[in-house]
Design an enzyme around this catalytic site. Structure first.
Site, mmCIF file in Angstrom:
data_model
loop_
_atom_site.group_PDB
_atom_site.id
_atom_site.type_symbol
_atom_site.label_atom_id
_atom_site.label_comp_id
_atom_site.label_asym_id
_atom_site.label_seq_id
_atom_site.Cartn_x
_atom_site.Cartn_y
_atom_site.Cartn_z
ATOM 1 C CE1 TYR A 249 -2.033 2.787 3.430
ATOM 2 C CE2 TYR A 249 -2.995 3.238 1.300
ATOM 3 C CZ TYR A 249 -2.657 3.595 2.568
ATOM 4 O OH TYR A 249 -3.429 4.594 2.989
ATOM 5 C CG ASP B 184 -2.688 -3.244 7.891
ATOM 6 O OD1 ASP B 184 -3.779 -3.407 8.071
ATOM 7 O OD2 ASP B 184 -2.357 -2.110 7.345
ATOM 8 C CB ILE C 29 -7.229 -2.655 7.861
ATOM 9 C CG1 ILE C 29 -6.434 -2.682 6.547
ATOM 10 C CG2 ILE C 29 -6.288 -2.153 9.233
ATOM 11 C CD1 ILE C 29 -6.468 -1.329 6.029
ATOM 12 C CE LYS D 229 -8.986 0.716 3.715
ATOM 13 N NZ LYS D 229 -9.366 1.536 2.524
#
Lengths: 468, 475
Positions: free
Chosen positions: B145, B230, B232, B268
């Site tokens: 990302y 991460d 998410i 998200k």
């Protein structure tokens, strides 16, 4: 294993300012359930005018339900993460800020950057203005949180500008120059000076003269001025509030260099009493600073749900006018209650016209003019008297014996209990002091020694005694 | 003119990336089915908009969650004053429970380890501040990302060292790749403090299998470095294989738990990026303590904590939401990938996320990043779709593009597919099968113009950013 930031104590929480809160948390006062508990007088919150906000909410249930014209705007809000903020919210904020300043200053919403509370706004501004190892001048006494907000993760240093009770802690040109030179000797490059106006912890607004000194100084040294004006809506008495921008405009500095070096920090936590909603902001005429801080605000945006609620609250002009007037009235009354209550115990406060606290002079209660004596007195106040007041040393005050005492975060009844406790304490101290003085005059040194041990034992009373 | 800081004047904010450039093209000409049918369709924004009706219904039926019923208003004062950086206990409990449910109830999360932050953006920066000093480094598998360059490095001074993953093995994170990155860091005199993985992956849309995860845990334990997971996109896994969290793996393999940290958010899984609910969950007490103090810089609004606490404590709602969300994502993903394959466009096989990793390598004039940029400009300017080029994700190989599919309604999706189809027809010399998946009737749902409390540019479907970050970066 972890970073040095994680392992050091620059978070500033070992300060007595925060320790007092912890002690309070362990034994919080409650009128009914814990009447001997510690009364929190170390938290600068404004709880006096909630009924006004609640009444507005009751009349506007749509807003809390995230509706507009009967239709849910939930989805739009849930998706709104633009770091420029809700345009309507910023429009309302700049109008409100102008109103607080008697409309003598006009703000452009495009120069306003939202942040998660003034805590985040101050840190972000420092990240934008100074590199690690550079320095910001800060007049003392100052809010303890600055040690964390301005220094911890930024790596920037604070150099105190010493202010003294002899002139009401006013900022002088001499003090500014002295601090600047001290910074130079320490090989620290000064990037700016940060003031809090109205002052925390003094509760005073800055005079025109002080503001002029600051501006002249900033021009001469080619540095930034950050004016933390979070208490600007709590000015309840004359003289009125003069914002740094107003002072600069009075000197026709709008088209000069220094205009883009003046930045304001504001928040809704103090005037409107909404610290939980985390609404802070930076105002700057410097496009680069606005640009950079806008990007940085990604790390602490204001919840869109909250932006929406407050847009509507602030849009109600009748409400905001009524609120401002009534809030100031109540603050003034409550402050006068504290001041007169303390006076009855022989304790004076610095003359103040703003804020949610008084700067209280307890120098005469110190056993000696030292930091140790102040700490001892503070311990007594928290543990024996049961009042969490904040010692001047936690505000980096250069003189021992001053304490910040908050008055707007409790009911009248609780404040009355607090005043009674102080009165009892002072009377007890006076009594013991007189006994000590009489006997010391008449006794031999051996007897004196025996007596002072006895006095020491007596002057730590049973915590239950003060309720009598 | 006195200088401001290096951080403010540099470009560590990362907004000069083509990831954000595409948004500018969208912002200057955003698609609207009626007002601007030739506008650019936003497919560069990983948002989850598929379950709003479901959530909205709950919000309408639970006014007390928005503090507006008679008893709710009385809670207003208490909520408005609540600024404790521990966060509301009921908020933490609700989030911990939700995290457990998203992992199929296979792990329990301790509410006392939950620390708030300003979105996952704030969470990542906070974790970097806690674990590393300026000049130290994190390893990050590519593609990753683009926001990480800002979140982990900008104000922290931490360096990112890529762990290069390749298409030849579906971008798997191999031991060899990890070792190579670690060595590279050493050669550059960078002290590696941690490894950051995104699982499910952005931009790949895939999940890490058990073996890979175990291998990663083994690696970080051997090197005595932190592992930041991460997660998410955890609730966006819409198909087998099932999601495996780091929190599960550490129950099965030998691991120093002080090295394990999870970053989470509701942006998200639930589609609430505007509410800024970021979470740091650490198994390390010192990190929890430090992060909690740092969370002062990005606490979650108490008004939002209250809403989320109420919503996520409703077990029935949560259970139904998780199922509904997966169904909608699966449906959209299937339709989108099938339609693309029918015009000869492939993508990495994925089972999670709000996007696909589209393979356009064969459309490149040559195997270079310049060619990728050329193709990207064509897609933006001619096909009028904002997709994100792989290079902005630090992908090692040109020709890959991330395309988001969950941030638009069905009709916009149809328009996007039509444009792609048309483009492919023009591009391919050969005949393409005419059998296209086309809805029988294109229902033009009249997306209302939003009222002016939003920027006048904002229309549905829209990017929430009315003015391009790039415009701001240039001022």
């Amino acid at each position: 294993m972890l970073s040095s930031k994680a392992s050091c104590n620059s978070h500033g929480q070992d300060s007595s300012y925060f320790l007092g809160w912890q002690l309070y948390e362990n034994n919080p006062f409650h009128e009914v359930e814990n009447p001997t508990g510690i009364i929190q007088m170390g938290l600068a919150e404004n709880q006096l005018s909630f009924d006004l906000v609640e009444s507005w909410l009751r009349k506007n249930p749509d807003v809390m339900e995230l509706k507009k014209g009967g239709e849910s705007v939930f989805r739009e809000l849930a998706l709104f993460q633009d770091y420029h903020g809700l345009p309507t919210f910023k429009n309302e904020l700049v109008e409100y800020m102008a109103k607080i300043r008697g409309n003598k200053v006009k703000f452009d919403p495009n120069n306003l950057v939202l942040a998660a509370g003034a805590t985040s706004a101050n840190e972000t501004l420092i990240f934008c203005l100074a590199d690690p190892g550079e320095a910001i001048l800060l007049p003392t006494p100052y809010y303890p949180g600055f040690d964390r907000d301005l220094k911890w993760r930024t790596g920037v240093e604070i150099v105190p500008v010493h202010c003294w009770s002899s002139n009401g802690f006013r900022i002088t040109m001499f003090a500014l120059e002295e601090a600047y030179e001290r910074a130079q000797k320490l090989n620290l490059k000064v990037k700016g000076v940060l003031i809090t106006n109205p002052s925390n912890p003094l509760g005073t607004t800055m005079t025109k003269e002080e503001l002029d000194h600051l501006i002249t100084f900033a021009v001469a040294k080619n540095i930034h001025v950050i004016s933390d004006e979070v208490f600007s809506g709590t000015v309840f008495d004359s003289p009125g509030f003069i914002s740094i921008l107003e002072a600069a405009m009075d000197r026709n500095l709008e088209n000069t260099d220094v205009w883009s070096r003046i930045h304001i920090v504001y928040s809704l936590s103090k005037d409107l009493g909404l610290p939980g909603f985390r609404v802070g902001m930076i105002y700057s005429n410097n496009k680069t600073v606005v640009g950079a801080s806008t990007k940085m605000s990604s790390f602490g945006l204001v919840s869109s749900q909250t932006q929406y609620l407050l847009t509507n609250v602030l849009a109600s002009k009748r409400f905001t006018s009524k609120y401002m007037k009534e809030n100031q009235k109540r603050l003034k009354k409550r402050k006068e209650m504290l001041v007169s209550g303390l006076k009855k115990s022989g304790i004076e406060c610095l003359k103040s016209n703003a804020g949610l606290f008084c700067w209280v002079d307890m120098r005469h209660l110190l056993s000696s003019n030292t930091l140790e004596a102040e700490t001892k007195l503070w311990n007594q106040m928290v543990c024996d008297v049961g009042l969490n007041i904040s010692p001047g040393s936690s505000f980096h005050c250069s003189e021992p014996g001053w304490f910040r005492v908050c008055f707007a975060n409790m009911s009248r009844g609780t404040l009355q209990v607090a005043m009674r406790r102080i009165k009892d304490f002072v009377e007890r101290s006076n009594f013991m002091g007189r006994i000590k003085m009489n006997y010391q005059q008449n006794m031999s040194s051996l007897s004196r020694k025996l007596l002072s041990n006895w006095v020491r034992k007596l002057s730590s009373p049973d915590p239950n005694e003060h309720e009598r | 003119m006195v200088a401001i800081s290096k951080i403010a004047t540099g470009n560590g904010h990362g907004e000069d990336s083509p990831y954000f450039d595409g948004w500018k093209a969208y912002e200057t000409n955003p698609f609207h089915p009626i007002d601007r049918p030739d506008g650019v369709i936003q497919m560069g924004l990983a948002e989850n908009q598929l379950c709003f009706n479901f959530i909205k219904k709950w919000v309408m039926e639970h006014p007390e969650a928005s503090l507006c019923s008679a008893e709710g208003v009385n809670k207003f004062k208490e909520t408005a004053l609540f600024q404790d950086y521990h966060g509301m206990p009921e908020f933490r409990e609700a989030v911990a429970k939700f995290m457990g449910k998203v992992r199929g109830g296979r792990v329990k999360f301790d509410p006392d380890r939950i620390v708030m932050s300003g979105g996952a953006t704030g969470a990542h920066e906070m974790v970097a501040f806690c674990l590393a000093d300026p000049g130290e480094a994190f390893l990050v598998p590519t593609p990753y990302y683009p926001g990480f360059d800002r979140d982990l490095s900008w104000r922290t001074g931490v360096e990112l060292v890529p762990v290069v993953c390749e298409s030849s093995n579906n971008f798997k994170i191999t031991r060899a790749a990890l070792e190579a990155a670690y060595e590279k860091a050493k050669e550059a005199n960078l002290r590696v403090k941690g490894l950051l993985i995104t699982n499910p992956s952005n931009p790949l849309g895939t999940i890490l299998d058990q073996d890979t995860l175990k291998g990663i845990v083994k690696f970080i334990n051997e090197k005595n470095i932190h592992l930041i997971g991460d997660e998410i996109y955890a609730a966006t896994v819409f198909m087998e294989p099932e999601f495996v969290s780091i929190s599960e793996i550490i129950e099965e393999v030998e691991c120093n738990r002080d090295l394990i940290h999870i970053v989470y958010s509701l942006s998200k899984d639930m589609g609430f990026p505007g509410f800024r609910v970021g979470i740091v969950y650490s198994y390390n007490d010192a990190v929890v303590s430090c992060a909690r103090k740092m969370s002062s810089f990005g606490l979650v609004s108490s008004q939002t904590q209250h809403l989320i606490a109420k919503m996520l404590s409703d077990d029935d709602f949560v259970d139904r939401f998780i199922v509904e969300s997966k169904e909608q994502l699966l449906k959209r993903h299937k339709y989108f990938t099938l339609s693309l394959s029918q015009v000869g466009i492939g993508s990495l096989k994925s089972n999670a996320g709000l996007f696909i990793w589209m393979d356009l390598r064969k459309l490149l004039k040559e195997k270079t990043f310049d060619a990728e940029m050329d193709l990207w400009r064509v897609i933006i300017n001619e096909v009028k779709l904002n997709v994100s080029p792989g290079s902005s994700f630090h992908c090692d190989e040109p020709g890959w593009f991330r395309v988001c599919f969950a941030n638009m309604d069905d009709n916009t999706m149809e328009v996007a597919l039509l444009r792609i189809t048309t483009f492919m027809h023009k591009h391919n010399e050969a005949m393409v099968p005419r059998k296209l998946c086309r809805r029988a009737s294109l229902k033009l749902s009249l997306s209302r113009r939003r009222d002016d409390f939003m920027s006048p540019n904002m229309m549905s479907p829209h990017s929430p950013i009315p003015q391009s970050p790039l415009v701001r970066a240039r001022t």
